[in-house]
Design an enzyme around this catalytic site. Sequence first.
Site, PDB file in Angstrom:
ATOM      1  N   SER A  43      22.502  -5.387 -37.821  1.00 16.84           N
ATOM      2  CA  SER A  43      22.736  -5.115 -36.393  1.00 16.84           C
ATOM      3  C   SER A  43      24.144  -4.581 -36.147  1.00 16.84           C
ATOM      4  O   SER A  43      25.063  -4.810 -36.929  1.00 16.84           O
ATOM      5  CB  SER A  43      22.541  -6.403 -35.587  1.00 16.84           C
ATOM      6  OG  SER A  43      21.246  -6.908 -35.775  1.00 16.84           O
TER       7      SER A  43
HETATM    8  N1  SAH Z   1      20.366 -10.786 -38.442  1.00 20.99           N
HETATM    9  C1  SAH Z   1      20.358  -9.514 -39.134  1.00 20.99           C
HETATM   10  C2  SAH Z   1      19.438  -8.511 -38.449  1.00 20.99           C
HETATM   11  C3  SAH Z   1      18.217  -8.234 -39.255  1.00 20.99           C
HETATM   12  S1  SAH Z   1      17.076  -7.121 -38.518  1.00 20.99           S
HETATM   13  C4  SAH Z   1      21.771  -9.006 -39.282  1.00 20.99           C
HETATM   14  O1  SAH Z   1      22.686  -9.781 -39.419  1.00 20.99           O
HETATM   15  O2  SAH Z   1      22.000  -7.831 -39.316  1.00 20.99           O
HETATM   16  C5  SAH Z   1      15.848  -8.228 -37.884  1.00 20.99           C
HETATM   17  C6  SAH Z   1      15.087  -8.983 -38.900  1.00 20.99           C
HETATM   18  O3  SAH Z   1      14.089  -9.743 -38.223  1.00 20.99           O
HETATM   19  C7  SAH Z   1      14.349  -8.144 -39.932  1.00 20.99           C
HETATM   20  O4  SAH Z   1      14.826  -8.448 -41.203  1.00 20.99           O
HETATM   21  C8  SAH Z   1      12.878  -8.549 -39.764  1.00 20.99           C
HETATM   22  O5  SAH Z   1      12.158  -8.613 -40.968  1.00 20.99           O
HETATM   23  C9  SAH Z   1      13.032  -9.928 -39.136  1.00 20.99           C
HETATM   24  N2  SAH Z   1      11.841 -10.454 -38.453  1.00 20.99           N
HETATM   25  C10 SAH Z   1      10.972  -9.825 -37.615  1.00 20.99           C
HETATM   26  N3  SAH Z   1      10.002 -10.680 -37.205  1.00 20.99           N
HETATM   27  C11 SAH Z   1      10.284 -11.885 -37.787  1.00 20.99           C
HETATM   28  C12 SAH Z   1       9.639 -13.168 -37.782  1.00 20.99           C
HETATM   29  N4  SAH Z   1       8.516 -13.420 -37.091  1.00 20.99           N
HETATM   30  N5  SAH Z   1      10.190 -14.171 -38.506  1.00 20.99           N
HETATM   31  C13 SAH Z   1      11.327 -13.967 -39.226  1.00 20.99           C
HETATM   32  N6  SAH Z   1      11.960 -12.771 -39.298  1.00 20.99           N
HETATM   33  C14 SAH Z   1      11.443 -11.743 -38.578  1.00 20.99           C
END
Ligand code: SAH
Length: 274
Positions: free
Chosen positions: A116
């Site tokens: 992000s």
């Molecule tokens: N927190 C991260 C952002 C990752 S992007 C950072 O520090 O940059 C968002 C993430 O949410 C993705 O990896 C995606 O696989 C995850 N995601 C989507 N739906 C989800 C669910 N139901 N349970 C767990 N993770 C989920």
Amino acid sequence: MTADSRPKGRFPAALKPVAVARATAAKGPPEPLRPQRLLAEAARDARRLTPASGLGLDTPAMQRRMVERLRQDGVHCEPVLQAMLAVQRHHFVDSALAAQAYEDTSLPIGLGQTISKPSVVARMMEWLFLGPNARRHGHLGKVLEIGTGCGYQAALLAQVARQVISIERLQPLHELARRQLARQPAMHIQLLYGDGMLGHPPRAPYDSIVSAAGGDDVPSAWLAQLAVGGRLVAPARSPDGRGQVLVVIDRTEQGFHRAVGEMVQFVPLKSGVC
Ligand code: SAH
């Protein structure tokens, strides 16, 4: 309590981050924040870069500049700014993208997901800090994060929380975060591979819940697992159905208070695991 019976409202003025107020005043409705950029865009930017071996990159100076920009853009929560100084974002992205790690941009981490944008992460953490329990204790308490991704936000949260429980549904990313976080100084983080839509009942209740992926609405499991005095910050479909907004939900003795914030664009919250 059902979603329909929850009171809805705007952010009280005191909770509105200065950056949002400024952007609104200066340019009309702010552009949607784009914490998860289209992969094609991120890949195009990556191609423009000279691969960075780490040599010649003054990452501490780049990191200080990133934090200074966040401060100028209205992030005033000192613990959040200090956390962003403590955790080095370039360790969480591919080395070929290290030169971009301190720009306010999302970057690919594989499997169509992205790390992000720093400004969005900072803003969400700042809102968590304005929750009743966090204000009382000066830290985020026990945090549930949905969407570990590469683990960057989990590492930031760990700087300002008592414990972090972070769930990822894509196993390769769960493993990636495990490797990345193993290199960080000892942190109170529990990484889980599973469907975060269900939350994690064994460790509930949580003082803070934050999601990096957005669905139609906030799953009822998250509300059930939020502590009284706790705060939840997550993207969800906007009331007019035309995009995503950040929602902030506080749990009180009387029930839930829900406020709707700015437009955002997060990756979809999906059920099940892969
Ligand atoms: N927190 C991260 C952002 C990752 S992007 C950072 O520090 O940059 C968002 C993430 O949410 C993705 O990896 C995606 O696989 C995850 N995601 C989507 N739906 C989800 C669910 N139901 N349970 C767990 N993770 C989920």
